[in-house]
Design a protein around this motif. Structure first.
Motif, PDB file in Angstrom:
ATOM      1  N   LEU A 262      32.469  80.327  49.783  1.00  0.00           N
ATOM      2  CA  LEU A 262      33.369  81.029  50.694  1.00  0.00           C
ATOM      3  C   LEU A 262      34.369  80.046  51.295  1.00  0.00           C
ATOM      4  O   LEU A 262      34.175  79.538  52.395  1.00  0.00           O
ATOM      5  CB  LEU A 262      32.568  81.720  51.791  1.00  0.00           C
ATOM      6  CG  LEU A 262      33.304  82.730  52.657  1.00  0.00           C
ATOM      7  CD1 LEU A 262      33.797  83.901  51.826  1.00  0.00           C
ATOM      8  CD2 LEU A 262      32.396  83.236  53.773  1.00  0.00           C
ATOM      9  N   PRO A 263      35.458  79.750  50.574  1.00  0.00           N
ATOM     10  CA  PRO A 263      36.435  78.780  51.074  1.00  0.00           C
ATOM     11  C   PRO A 263      37.382  79.390  52.097  1.00  0.00           C
ATOM     12  O   PRO A 263      38.374  80.022  51.755  1.00  0.00           O
ATOM     13  CB  PRO A 263      37.175  78.372  49.799  1.00  0.00           C
ATOM     14  CG  PRO A 263      37.087  79.576  48.904  1.00  0.00           C
ATOM     15  CD  PRO A 263      35.790  80.252  49.227  1.00  0.00           C
ATOM     16  N   MET A 264      37.082  79.210  53.371  1.00  0.00           N
ATOM     17  CA  MET A 264      37.916  79.732  54.454  1.00  0.00           C
ATOM     18  C   MET A 264      38.008  78.703  55.572  1.00  0.00           C
ATOM     19  O   MET A 264      37.012  78.070  55.940  1.00  0.00           O
ATOM     20  CB  MET A 264      37.342  81.037  55.010  1.00  0.00           C
ATOM     21  CG  MET A 264      37.464  82.222  54.073  1.00  0.00           C
ATOM     22  SD  MET A 264      36.984  83.755  54.905  1.00  0.00           S
ATOM     23  CE  MET A 264      37.373  84.966  53.629  1.00  0.00           C
ATOM     24  N   GLY A 265      39.206  78.571  56.134  1.00  0.00           N
ATOM     25  CA  GLY A 265      39.413  77.599  57.197  1.00  0.00           C
ATOM     26  C   GLY A 265      38.576  77.878  58.427  1.00  0.00           C
ATOM     27  O   GLY A 265      38.083  76.951  59.085  1.00  0.00           O
ATOM     28  N   SER A 266      38.391  79.149  58.757  1.00  0.00           N
ATOM     29  CA  SER A 266      37.583  79.495  59.933  1.00  0.00           C
ATOM     30  C   SER A 266      36.133  79.069  59.723  1.00  0.00           C
ATOM     31  O   SER A 266      35.474  78.570  60.643  1.00  0.00           O
ATOM     32  CB  SER A 266      37.669  81.001  60.184  1.00  0.00           C
ATOM     33  OG  SER A 266      37.247  81.730  59.035  1.00  0.00           O
ATOM     34  N   MET A 267      35.632  79.279  58.522  1.00  0.00           N
ATOM     35  CA  MET A 267      34.272  78.882  58.182  1.00  0.00           C
ATOM     36  C   MET A 267      34.112  77.371  58.317  1.00  0.00           C
ATOM     37  O   MET A 267      33.141  76.868  58.893  1.00  0.00           O
ATOM     38  CB  MET A 267      33.967  79.310  56.745  1.00  0.00           C
ATOM     39  CG  MET A 267      32.527  79.194  56.339  1.00  0.00           C
ATOM     40  SD  MET A 267      31.507  80.499  57.033  1.00  0.00           S
ATOM     41  CE  MET A 267      32.334  81.944  56.392  1.00  0.00           C
ATOM     42  N   ALA A 268      35.094  76.627  57.805  1.00  0.00           N
ATOM     43  CA  ALA A 268      35.025  75.165  57.850  1.00  0.00           C
ATOM     44  C   ALA A 268      35.002  74.655  59.281  1.00  0.00           C
ATOM     45  O   ALA A 268      34.258  73.722  59.606  1.00  0.00           O
ATOM     46  CB  ALA A 268      36.215  74.575  57.093  1.00  0.00           C
ATOM     47  N   ASN A 269      35.795  75.254  60.150  1.00  0.00           N
ATOM     48  CA  ASN A 269      35.825  74.789  61.537  1.00  0.00           C
ATOM     49  C   ASN A 269      34.498  75.035  62.250  1.00  0.00           C
ATOM     50  O   ASN A 269      34.009  74.176  62.996  1.00  0.00           O
ATOM     51  CB  ASN A 269      36.974  75.466  62.283  1.00  0.00           C
ATOM     52  CG  ASN A 269      38.284  74.732  62.114  1.00  0.00           C
ATOM     53  OD1 ASN A 269      38.586  73.802  62.841  1.00  0.00           O
ATOM     54  ND2 ASN A 269      39.066  75.136  61.123  1.00  0.00           N
TER      55      ASN A 269
ATOM     56  N   GLY B 103      30.143  70.438  54.298  1.00  0.00           N
ATOM     57  CA  GLY B 103      30.532  71.795  54.677  1.00  0.00           C
ATOM     58  C   GLY B 103      31.956  72.089  54.247  1.00  0.00           C
ATOM     59  O   GLY B 103      32.629  71.269  53.621  1.00  0.00           O
ATOM     60  N   GLY B 104      32.406  73.281  54.571  1.00  0.00           N
ATOM     61  CA  GLY B 104      33.761  73.679  54.217  1.00  0.00           C
ATOM     62  C   GLY B 104      33.859  74.186  52.796  1.00  0.00           C
ATOM     63  O   GLY B 104      32.922  74.773  52.242  1.00  0.00           O
TER      64      GLY B 104
ATOM     65  N   ARG C  82      31.676  72.037  63.638  1.00  0.00           N
ATOM     66  CA  ARG C  82      31.048  71.848  64.955  1.00  0.00           C
ATOM     67  C   ARG C  82      29.538  71.695  64.804  1.00  0.00           C
ATOM     68  O   ARG C  82      28.925  70.844  65.467  1.00  0.00           O
ATOM     69  CB  ARG C  82      31.374  73.020  65.877  1.00  0.00           C
ATOM     70  CG  ARG C  82      30.722  72.890  67.251  1.00  0.00           C
ATOM     71  CD  ARG C  82      31.002  74.069  68.149  1.00  0.00           C
ATOM     72  NE  ARG C  82      30.165  74.012  69.346  1.00  0.00           N
ATOM     73  CZ  ARG C  82      30.470  73.360  70.447  1.00  0.00           C
ATOM     74  NH1 ARG C  82      31.615  72.703  70.524  1.00  0.00           N
ATOM     75  NH2 ARG C  82      29.645  73.361  71.482  1.00  0.00           N
ATOM     76  N   VAL C  83      28.930  72.522  63.951  1.00  0.00           N
ATOM     77  CA  VAL C  83      27.481  72.417  63.722  1.00  0.00           C
ATOM     78  C   VAL C  83      27.128  71.026  63.193  1.00  0.00           C
ATOM     79  O   VAL C  83      26.193  70.381  63.671  1.00  0.00           O
ATOM     80  CB  VAL C  83      27.011  73.510  62.738  1.00  0.00           C
ATOM     81  CG1 VAL C  83      25.576  73.257  62.291  1.00  0.00           C
ATOM     82  CG2 VAL C  83      27.131  74.889  63.382  1.00  0.00           C
ATOM     83  N   ILE C  84      27.906  70.551  62.229  1.00  0.00           N
ATOM     84  CA  ILE C  84      27.642  69.217  61.662  1.00  0.00           C
ATOM     85  C   ILE C  84      27.819  68.138  62.712  1.00  0.00           C
ATOM     86  O   ILE C  84      26.986  67.220  62.820  1.00  0.00           O
ATOM     87  CB  ILE C  84      28.563  68.972  60.448  1.00  0.00           C
ATOM     88  CG1 ILE C  84      28.153  69.862  59.277  1.00  0.00           C
ATOM     89  CG2 ILE C  84      28.528  67.500  60.029  1.00  0.00           C
ATOM     90  CD1 ILE C  84      29.105  69.821  58.101  1.00  0.00           C
TER      91      ILE C  84
ATOM     92  N   ALA D 285      40.175  70.257  57.452  1.00  0.00           N
ATOM     93  CA  ALA D 285      39.667  71.220  58.434  1.00  0.00           C
ATOM     94  C   ALA D 285      38.307  70.785  58.980  1.00  0.00           C
ATOM     95  O   ALA D 285      38.174  70.406  60.136  1.00  0.00           O
ATOM     96  CB  ALA D 285      39.578  72.610  57.818  1.00  0.00           C
ATOM     97  N   LEU D 286      37.284  70.835  58.116  1.00  0.00           N
ATOM     98  CA  LEU D 286      35.937  70.522  58.586  1.00  0.00           C
ATOM     99  C   LEU D 286      35.801  69.080  59.051  1.00  0.00           C
ATOM    100  O   LEU D 286      35.180  68.819  60.078  1.00  0.00           O
ATOM    101  CB  LEU D 286      34.916  70.811  57.479  1.00  0.00           C
ATOM    102  CG  LEU D 286      33.466  70.526  57.876  1.00  0.00           C
ATOM    103  CD1 LEU D 286      32.546  71.653  57.454  1.00  0.00           C
ATOM    104  CD2 LEU D 286      32.966  69.201  57.284  1.00  0.00           C
ATOM    105  N   GLY D 287      36.372  68.154  58.285  1.00  0.00           N
ATOM    106  CA  GLY D 287      36.213  66.742  58.608  1.00  0.00           C
ATOM    107  C   GLY D 287      36.620  66.393  60.031  1.00  0.00           C
ATOM    108  O   GLY D 287      35.824  65.827  60.789  1.00  0.00           O
TER     109      GLY D 287
END
Length: 568
Positions: free
Chosen positions: A307-314, A290-291, A318-320, A12-14
C-alpha cells in the motif's frame, strides 16, 4: 558514546521516523541518507504542482511555517544530519555498517549504526516498451520529473498528452493537463475500467463519464505496444490503434525498492517488498522499515498488502521513531483507504470492492444508494452515491466506496467506516453508527446509516434489484418482450418517457399501486424506476406482497442511470 540511528531514504517515512526519534532522544545522533538532492517532499502533490494549483515546487518541500526542509533545516531545527546526493550501496548486518557513496564525487565510506531504518520507497514501474527512452516520456517519480513537465507546459511545448494507466496518479495527471492547460488528453488503461480493483465498474463508469464531459478521452481494455517518435515522442501505438502525443506519462504503478534489504538477507515477499511485524521491525531486530517498500497486513482478510501512500508512510514513521527510542508501539492492519479528485467530483473508498472481495473468497454482495449528503430540505446539498460491500454469511462490512460532487462530505463518511475496518464491523454497526446531525451537514437518517439499512434489507431478501449496468442490459433488450419498465414516480415526471417510449415505458405512481396493480403483467420482469431508488423500493415491497415474482428495483434510480451514461 551516544547511540547512532541511520535512516536510508528521506522522502516521507525517513524524515518522520528520524525527527520523532530525535525528539525523544535528544542525546542520540541521527543521520538521514538520500540519493537525491531534493528530498523530504510531498510526492502526492506533484499532479497539483503540474496543474498549477501549487504554484511553486518548493511548496511541496516547505513546512506549515514556510520553512524549506533542506539540509540546514534538518540540522538546525531538527538536530538531524542529512547526507543528500548519497547512495547506500550495502548493508553489513554483522558489523552494523552501511556502505555509502557520494554520487557527485564518487567517494565511498562507511557509517556505523546502532539501529537502522530502511525507507527506500518505491520506483515507478517501467513497461519495457520500445520508445520509453524518448524525450518527453515521464514517470512522475520525483520532483525532477515534475519540474521538467511543468517547464514544458508553461513554454507551450505540449498540445496532446497520453497518460498510460488509470490509477490515482494517472487520473490526477489527466485532470492537470486537461483542466488548467487545455491539453488534449487521452488515458490508456489495460483494464476495462478506471481505478481497477479499487471500485466497482458502476462507480468507475460514473467517474469516467464525468472526466469525458471535461474533455478527457479514454481507451480502456487496451495495451500500449510502443511509443514512437524521432528523438522525442510523437505517438503512442496501442492494441487498437494509434494516439498522437507530444508528452507521455507512464503511470502503471510502482515497485517496492527492496534490493538493499534482499542483498543483506532480510525477509522479503516473493512478489516484492520487505516483510515487517506490527512494530515495523524487519527480520533483524536492529532494523526497521516502512513506507512504500514494505508489505503490511490487510485489515479485511489479513492477507499481505502493498500500500504505497504518503499518509501511510508518515504514520508508520512515527511508530518507527517511537520504537527506535524503546517504546512498544504497533501499526495496525490497513483497509487501504483512498480518495481521488476528478475535476468537479471525487471518488473515495475503504476496504474491498465487490470484485476484490469475491476474489478474496468472500460470498459478497453490494448495494448502491444515491442520497443527499445533507437534509433534503436544506438549500445547499449534493447527491452522494455510495456502494457498500458486505459478506452474506457473516454480515461483515467488507468495503465502502463512493462518488460525489461534495468530496469533503463523502470523505467524512468513508473516514468513519475506515476507522472501524480493523474491528471487522457488521452491518448493524454502520446502521446504528452515531454521526453528528444538523441539516446543513447531514440528514436525520444519514446516508451512511441508510446504505447499511439497505444492505440489511438486501441480505434479508426484502430489497432485491440491480444497478444501472443491469438496467442498461435490460433496456438494450427492451424489444424482446421480456421486460416491463415501470416508472413509479408521479405522472409529470414519467410523461416525457411515456411519450418517447409508449411501447416500453409504463407509469403507476407508487401510491397508486394497491389500486392499479392489476394493470401490470405477471409474465414479464417488472423493472422499477424512480428518481433515486427509494420509491421504487417501496413499490417493490408492495408488488412482492401482491404476488408478483419477478420484481426488480433499480438501485439509485434515474440519478444513477444518468450518471452511468445509459442513453434513455
Amino acid at each position: 558514546m551516544s547511540e547512532h540511528v541511520v535512516v536510508i531514504g528521506a522522502v516521507a517515512l525517513g524524515p518522520k521516523a528520524a525527527c520523532r526519534f530525535k525528539r525523544i532522544r535528544q542525546d542520540a545522533k541521527v543521520t538521514l541518507i538520500d540519493r537525491d538532492e531534493i528530498f523530504s517532499y510531498g510526492g502526492c502533490g506533484i499532479p497539483y504542482f503540474v496543474s498549477g494549483d501549487v504554484s511553486d515546487a518548493n511548496q511541496l518541500r516547505t513546512t506549515a511555517f514556510h520553512m524549506v526542509r533542506d539540509e540546514p533545516f534538518f540540522h538546525d531545527i531538527k538536530g538531524v544530519d542529512v547526507l543528500s546526493g548519497t547512495e547506500a550501496t550495502k548493508i553489513d548486518r554483522a558489523k552494523k555498517q552501511v556502505h555509502i557513496k557520494n554520487l557527485k564525487s564518487g567517494a565511498e565510506s562507511v557509517l556505523d549504526y546502532d539501529q537502522l531504518v530502511i525507507a527506500t520507497g518505491a520506483t515507478p514501474r517501467k513497461l519495457n516498451l520500445p520508445g520509453e527512452e524518448l524525450e518527453n516520456v515521464f514517470y512522475v517519480g520525483n520532483m525532477h520529473d515534475a519540474e521538467k513537465i511543468k517547464q514544458g507546459i508553461t513554454k507551450g511545448k505540449y498540445a496532446k498528452a497520453v497518460v498510460v494507466g488509470a490509477g490515482f496518479i494517472g487520473l490526477e495527471m489527466a485532470e492537470a493537463f486537461a483542466d488548467m492547460w487545455g491539453i488534449e488528453t487521452t488515458v490508456v488503461e489495460i483494464f476495462d475500467q478506471i481505478l481497477p480493483r479499487m471500485c466497482s465498474p458502476v462507480l468507475a463508469k460514473m467517474g469516467q463519464n464525468h472526466m469525458e464531459e471535461q474533455g478527457v478521452a479514454f481507451k480502456l481494455g487496451q495495451t500500449v505496444a510502443s511509443i514512437e517518435g524521432n528523438g522525442k515522442v510523437e505517438k503512442v501505438v496501442t492494441s487498437d490503434g494509434e494516439v498522437e502525443a507530444d508528452i507521455v506519462i507512464v503511470s502503471a504503478g510502482v515497485i517496492p525498492n527492496d534490493k538493499l534489504a534482499r542483498e543483506c538477507g532480510l525477509d522479503c515477499s516473493e512478489r516484492g517488498g520487505i516483510l515487517v511485524d506490527e512494530s515495523m521491525r524487519t527480520s533483524d531486530s536492529a532494523i526497521f522499515s516502512g513506507g512504500d517498500c514494505v508489505i503490511i497486513k490487510n485489515a479485511v482478510d489479513g492477507s499481505p498488502m502493498f500500500l504505497p501512500m504518503g499518509s501511510m508512510a508518515n504514520r508508520q514513521g512515527r511508530v518507527i521513531g517511537s520504537n527506535l527510542a524503546g517504546h512498544s508501539e504497533t501499526f495496525p492492519p490497513a483497509a487501504g483507504s483512498w480518495v481521488v479528485k476528478i475535476f468537479e467530483r471525487a471518488m473515495s473508498g475503504t476496504g474491498m470492492s465487490l470484485g476484490a472481495a469475491r476474489q478474496a473468497g468472500f460470498d459478497a454482495i453490494s448495494v448502491l444508494l444515491i442520497m443527499a449528503d445533507r437534509a433534503h430540505f436544506y438549500p445547499e446539498k449534493d447527491m452522494m452515491t455510495l456502494e457498500m460491500v458486505v459478506d452474506k454469511a457473516t454480515r461483515r462490512v467488507l468495503g465502502l466506496q463512493g462518488y460525489s460532487a461534495g468530496g469533503d462530505a463523502m470523505v467524512g463518511r468513508i473516514n468513519a467506516v475506515a476507522a472501524l475496518m480493523k474491528f471487522q464491523p457488521k452491518i448493524e454497526d454502520i446502521s446504528n453508527l452515531e454521526v453528528p446531525y444538523s441539516p446543513p451537514f447531514a440528514s436525520a437518517m444519514d446516508v451512511l446509516n441508510a446504505i447499511a439499512n439497505m444492505a440489511d434489507n438486501a441480505i434479508s431478501g426484502m430489497n432485491h434489484g440491480h444497478g444501472p449496468d443491469t438496467f442498461a442490459e435490460y433496456w438494450a433488450n427492451r424489444e424482446s418482450g421480456k421486460f416491463c419498465f415501470l416508472d413509479v414516480r408521479e405522472s409529470a415526471d414519467a410523461e416525457p418517457f411515456l411519450k418517447k417510449y409508449p411501447e416500453y415505458w409504463h407509469n403507476i405512481p407508487q401510491g397508486e399501486i394497491p389500486k392499479r396493480y392489476e394493470e401490470l403483467p405477471k409474465d414479464k420482469k417488472l423493472v422499477l424506476v424512480c428518481n433515486t431508488g427509494g420509491r421504487s423500493y417501496e413499490a417493490q415491497v408492495m408488488l412482492d406482497a401482491l404476488g408478483f415474482e419477478e420484481v426488480h428495483n433499480t438501485q439509485g434510480g434515474m440519478a444513477v442511470i444518468k450518471a452511468y451514461g445509459v442513453d434513455i
